[in-house]
Each structure stands twice: as C-alpha cells, then as structure tokens.
Design a protein around this motif. Structure first.
Motif, PDB file in Angstrom:
ATOM      1  N   LEU A  86       0.841  -1.189   0.000  1.00 41.46           N
ATOM      2  CA  LEU A  86       0.000   0.000   0.000  1.00 41.46           C
ATOM      3  C   LEU A  86       0.886   1.253   0.000  1.00 41.46           C
ATOM      4  O   LEU A  86       1.725   1.432   0.866  1.00 41.46           O
ATOM      5  N   VAL A  87       0.673   2.109  -1.015  1.00 41.80           N
ATOM      6  CA  VAL A  87       1.422   3.358  -1.117  1.00 41.80           C
ATOM      7  C   VAL A  87       0.412   4.492  -1.149  1.00 41.80           C
ATOM      8  O   VAL A  87      -0.511   4.497  -1.963  1.00 41.80           O
ATOM      9  N   ILE A  88       0.585   5.462  -0.242  1.00 40.34           N
ATOM     10  CA  ILE A  88      -0.314   6.615  -0.166  1.00 40.34           C
ATOM     11  C   ILE A  88       0.459   7.836  -0.637  1.00 40.34           C
ATOM     12  O   ILE A  88       1.554   8.115  -0.123  1.00 40.34           O
ATOM     13  N   THR A  89      -0.115   8.539  -1.602  1.00 44.12           N
ATOM     14  CA  THR A  89       0.495   9.776  -2.077  1.00 44.12           C
ATOM     15  C   THR A  89      -0.516  10.908  -1.930  1.00 44.12           C
ATOM     16  O   THR A  89      -1.720  10.694  -2.016  1.00 44.12           O
ATOM     17  N   ASP A  90       0.012  12.107  -1.723  1.00 46.94           N
ATOM     18  CA  ASP A  90      -0.823  13.289  -1.566  1.00 46.94           C
ATOM     19  C   ASP A  90      -0.920  14.001  -2.910  1.00 46.94           C
ATOM     20  O   ASP A  90       0.046  14.594  -3.376  1.00 46.94           O
ATOM     21  N   ASN A  91      -2.084  13.916  -3.538  1.00 50.51           N
ATOM     22  CA  ASN A  91      -2.333  14.654  -4.770  1.00 50.51           C
ATOM     23  C   ASN A  91      -2.957  15.983  -4.349  1.00 50.51           C
ATOM     24  O   ASN A  91      -4.173  16.134  -4.333  1.00 50.51           O
ATOM     25  N   SER A  92      -2.091  16.926  -3.953  1.00 50.37           N
ATOM     26  CA  SER A  92      -2.583  18.190  -3.403  1.00 50.37           C
ATOM     27  C   SER A  92      -3.330  19.021  -4.444  1.00 50.37           C
ATOM     28  O   SER A  92      -4.192  19.820  -4.086  1.00 50.37           O
ATOM     29  N   GLU A  93      -3.029  18.820  -5.710  1.00 54.62           N
ATOM     30  CA  GLU A  93      -3.734  19.556  -6.764  1.00 54.62           C
ATOM     31  C   GLU A  93      -5.224  19.190  -6.790  1.00 54.62           C
ATOM     32  O   GLU A  93      -6.080  20.044  -6.986  1.00 54.62           O
ATOM     33  N   LEU A  94      -5.529  17.913  -6.553  1.00 55.59           N
ATOM     34  CA  LEU A  94      -6.918  17.452  -6.531  1.00 55.59           C
ATOM     35  C   LEU A  94      -7.499  17.392  -5.127  1.00 55.59           C
ATOM     36  O   LEU A  94      -8.701  17.189  -4.962  1.00 55.59           O
ATOM     37  N   GLY A  95      -6.665  17.507  -4.091  1.00 54.89           N
ATOM     38  CA  GLY A  95      -7.141  17.415  -2.716  1.00 54.89           C
ATOM     39  C   GLY A  95      -7.555  15.998  -2.361  1.00 54.89           C
ATOM     40  O   GLY A  95      -8.615  15.777  -1.784  1.00 54.89           O
ATOM     41  N   ILE A  96      -6.686  15.040  -2.699  1.00 54.96           N
ATOM     42  CA  ILE A  96      -6.995  13.642  -2.386  1.00 54.96           C
ATOM     43  C   ILE A  96      -5.714  12.887  -2.050  1.00 54.96           C
ATOM     44  O   ILE A  96      -4.682  13.076  -2.689  1.00 54.96           O
ATOM     45  N   TYR A  97      -5.793  12.097  -0.986  1.00 56.52           N
ATOM     46  CA  TYR A  97      -4.728  11.152  -0.696  1.00 56.52           C
ATOM     47  C   TYR A  97      -5.068   9.914  -1.510  1.00 56.52           C
ATOM     48  O   TYR A  97      -6.136   9.318  -1.336  1.00 56.52           O
ATOM     49  N   GLU A  98      -4.187   9.543  -2.420  1.00 51.84           N
ATOM     50  CA  GLU A  98      -4.427   8.399  -3.299  1.00 51.84           C
ATOM     51  C   GLU A  98      -3.662   7.190  -2.791  1.00 51.84           C
ATOM     52  O   GLU A  98      -2.490   7.302  -2.427  1.00 51.84           O
TER      53      GLU A  98
END
Length: 138
Positions: A34-46
């Motif tokens: 499991l890898v969590i990334t912060d897509n701050s442009e969309l406002g979502i932790y993916e």
C-alpha cells in the motif's frame, strides 16, 4: 486519481471495510504494497496497491488543519481493510507533519472512534464527527 472514479465506492460506515460477499476469496494485500500519495492539486490522498489505484481520501486544507471529507475504495479492493489502512496512514503522516485533522467523513470518524491512539491528531477545537460510534453516527 488514476482508475475510473465512477467505480469508487464512498464508505459511510466502518462495516464497509470488512469482508462482504462481493470480495469472497479476496486476500488482503501486504502492508508494504500500500502506497499513499498526496495529490494536493486534486485534494486527495491516493492509495495504490501493486501500482493500481485502490482507494482515495478526499480532503481540504485549512491552514495547518486538514479536513478529511470522504473515503472511497474501488470494488475489487473492498473487504480487505484498505480503507482503514489509508485513514491510519494519512493520520500517521499528519502527525509526523505536526498537522491536525478535522474528520467529517463517516468512515474516518468511525475509525478514529475505535482507535483512540489517533486522538492527538484531531484538532482540539474542531475535531469533526470523531465522536460517532462504529456505525458512523447512524
């Protein structure tokens, strides 16, 4: 977010992260997958598992506080505890960053309620609906 967002299922209670008939025979992925990334442009932790989009946690930043608004999991990853791992991972990262969280997502609220070790991450004046019971406040 990669994958098809229309296939995402927004969780409204903790029960939706446990095994159900649609995931019979599914095995939980390894924690390391499991890898969590912060897509701050969309406002979502993916969250990805094995390079495939598995889940997302929609948020909004307000100063040093992060409002956790909605947790979603793709159908093939439901019932494997992925949502709980995403919420825990995000809260752990917020703690490391010295940020606080306001929880308005029913699933995340139920998670925090059943995991008091995350109480220190909640914003003291604006914790959100963390007092919801395991059914997400319903």
């Amino acid at each position: 977010m990669a994958g098809n967002p229309k296939d995402m299922i927004t969780l409204t209670s903790a029960e939706q992260d446990v095994a159900d008939s649609s995931s019979a025979g599914a095995t939980a992925p390894d924690r390391e997958d499991l890898v969590i990334t912060d897509n701050s442009e969309l406002g979502i932790y993916e969250a990805t598992i094995g390079g495939r989009t598995a889940a997302g946690l929609v948020y909004n930043k307000v100063g040093n506080r992060v409002v956790l608004m909605a947790t979603s999991v793709l159908p093939e990853f439901r019932g494997q505890g992925v949502a709980a791992r995403v919420v825990a991972g995000v809260l752990d990262e917020l703690r490391r960053q010295g940020r606080t969280a306001t929880v308005t997502c029913p699933f995340a609220a139920a998670f925090v309620h059943s995991h008091p070790e995350y109480a220190d991450v909640l914003h003291p004046a604006l914790p959100g609906s963390q007092t919801a019971g395991p059914d997400g406040g319903r």
